[in-house]
Design an enzyme around this catalytic site. Structure first.
Site, mmCIF file in Angstrom:
data_model
loop_
_atom_site.group_PDB
_atom_site.id
_atom_site.type_symbol
_atom_site.label_atom_id
_atom_site.label_comp_id
_atom_site.label_asym_id
_atom_site.label_seq_id
_atom_site.Cartn_x
_atom_site.Cartn_y
_atom_site.Cartn_z
ATOM 1 N N PRO A 122 -4.805 1.163 1.949
ATOM 2 C CA PRO A 122 -5.826 2.009 2.814
ATOM 3 C C PRO A 122 -7.068 1.862 2.184
ATOM 4 C CG PRO A 122 -4.407 4.097 1.083
ATOM 5 C CD PRO A 122 -3.973 2.636 0.444
ATOM 6 N N ASP A 185 -4.267 -4.987 -6.684
ATOM 7 C CA ASP A 185 -3.113 -3.754 -6.638
ATOM 8 C C ASP A 185 -2.328 -4.261 -6.817
ATOM 9 O OD1 ASP A 185 -3.782 -1.494 -8.558
ATOM 10 O OD2 ASP A 185 -4.127 -0.810 -5.756
ATOM 11 N N CYS A 235 -0.210 0.927 -10.104
ATOM 12 C CA CYS A 235 -0.487 2.299 -10.390
ATOM 13 C C CYS A 235 1.944 3.091 -11.014
ATOM 14 C CB CYS A 235 -0.320 3.610 -9.577
ATOM 15 S SG CYS A 235 0.402 3.204 -8.407
#
Lengths: 310, 162
Positions: A122, A185, A235
């Site tokens: 986002p 990412d 993550c």
């Protein structure tokens, strides 16, 4: 709503990570605590100093990022305290986990560079990159989901980022071209964000993501200019999604060279060189691992890869 | 989304309107460029517009204005560049702002609207300001100021502790 969950770690999860996560009992105890809420001051709209002079929020400096702050309030109370301020409406503030501010710092983008965030939505890191580039130059923010792009656009609009170009390509079909800096990412099993999102953890999920991430990192590296930089982050803690993926790249591209991840103020753990029966190159130590009990943030893995000039 | 680069002549007109309507000097946009779609004009860096992926991009930068008889500036644009505005800025008190959020429109005196003279049927876009911060755009018609802040953003403003 993020920051709501405290979790019971599955026993298989504990078995898996007991040996590789330092101070494991502390890690387990932190999984039952709400993680710290943090914000990034959007310097595109207001200087950090000016913001600090006027805000009523109770903030504490994040040691590794001058524009990042932990909130004194935790959990739901913290997110509410931020999102119900006029500063939030004005786009001067962005709710972002402290550890998620690290990959853009490793990328260290400059104003005149062409930067690609290949899985952008986002937009937390994309908009951070934008402010690090003083809202100048160009960042290509790519995502393949319309829904996620909508969230990305809303954040870009609220924060006033005029240097972001949004594209909607499947990562594997991203058009050829070269970028000075690329951030991947990668989508992952979210182990480091378990306190933020509800996930149905299983090892199957890890294997599935790992295969996809390996193909993604090859693509992202192919889009990096010779002399340029690729930052790979997730993550999650699973070595299959982290060190294995970076090792896969190093095996396939001789011009890929790992560099030490070093951010002043941040004490991270080294990347692994062994997990279960698998061994990795000793250079994988140069990667950084952040566990949730280190700073009571989300967990992260970051690798800094230079594409050597021939 | 079909995107067209804004030509030099059109750019001049857009900037002149911003200067005439709100006193935002054209120098503010010196390093920026514009493109348009059917419904909107967008502002972004020159590098975005020159990028080889621009023609295949979903969008770039932020919405700048909606073309109609006069350009209606977007909330996003005003929150970024509104600080340079020198005219047609209406500074609201806490009570007035709360009223505007609740009702969607409020009555304001001519003086607070920055208008010196009484003119019958006076109308136009105004910048809504609170504590010297531009919140967004409003439309003034016969002494009534109507909020033009988009619904989704209005919800954020409604929940904000003013």
């Amino acid at each position: 709503m993020p920051y709501l969950y405290t979790i019971m770690l599955p026993s298989k999860f504990k078995q898996r990570y007991r040996k590789i996560i330092p101070n494991f009992e502390k890690f387990v105890s932190f999984s039952k605590k709400a993680q710290k809420v943090s914000v990034r001051i959007n310097t595109t709209k207001i200087s950090t100093q000016k913001f600090l002079e006027s805000t009523k929020l109770r903030l504490k400096q994040i040691p590794w990022y001058k524009d990042g702050f932990f909130l004194r309030e935790r959990g739901k109370e913290g997110t509410y305290a931020v999102s119900s301020t006029l500063d939030y409406f004005l786009g001067r503030l962005y709710l972002q986990d402290g550890s998620s501010m690290i990959p853009p710092l490793v990328l260290a983008p400059k104003e005149n560079e062409r930067v690609l965030d290949i899985t952008a939505a986002p937009g937390s890191k994309t908009t951070q990159i934008s402010q690090m580039m003083s809202n100048k130059g160009v960042i290509v923010a790519n995502d393949n989901s319309i829904t996620r792009i909508k969230a990305l656009r809303n954040n870009i609009n609220r924060l006033g980022c005029v240097n972001i170009l949004i594209t909607r390509f499947d990562v594997f079909r991203f058009p050829s071209g070269l970028f000075d800096k690329v951030l991947l990412d990668a989508p992952c099993s979210l182990e480091g964000s378990m306190r933020k999102y509800f996930i149905n953890w299983n090892e199957h999920l890890i294997r599935r993501f790992s295969g996809m991430q390996k193909r993604m990192i090859l693509k992202a590296f192919g889009l990096t200019k010779p002399g340029g930089l690729l930052v790979y982050s997730t993550c999650t803690y699973a070595p299959e999604e982290n060190e294995s993926v970076v090792q896969f790249l190093l095996n396939n591209f001789k011009d890929a060279k790992l560099e030490q991840v070093k951010i002043p103020g941040l004490q991270a753990h080294n990347g692994l060189t062994k997990f279960r029966d698998t061994s990795y190159d000793s250079c994988l130590k140069k990667c950084a691992r952040i566990y949730s009990h280190d700073y009571n943030t989300g967990g992260f893995f970051i690798a800094k890869i230079r594409r050597e000039e021939r | 989304m079909r995107k067209k680069k804004v030509k030099k002549r059109e750019k001049k007109i857009i900037l002149a309107e911003m200067e005439k309507g709100f006193g935002i000097p054209k120098e503010v946009f010196k390093k920026l460029d514009f493109f348009k779609t059917k419904k909107r004009v967008y502002v972004c860096t020159k590098e975005c517009l020159r990028d080889e992926l621009f023609s295949r991009a979903e969008t770039a930068g932020i919405g700048f204005a909606r073309p109609s008889k006069v350009l209606k500036p977007t909330t996003d644009m005003l929150q970024l560049f509104g600080k340079h505005a020198k005219k047609n800025v209406v500074e609201l008190s806490k009570e007035k702002l709360k009223g505007l959020i609740k009702e969607g429109e409020i009555e304001i005196g001519r003086k607070s609207a920055g208008k010196q003279e009484e003119k019958q049927g006076e109308r136009g876009y105004m910048l809504i300001s609170y504590k010297k911060q531009i919140l967004g755009c409003g439309f003034l018609k016969e002494g009534m100021l109507e909020s033009k802040i988009p619904k989704a953003r209005r919800a954020l403003l409604r929940s904000a502790r003013i």
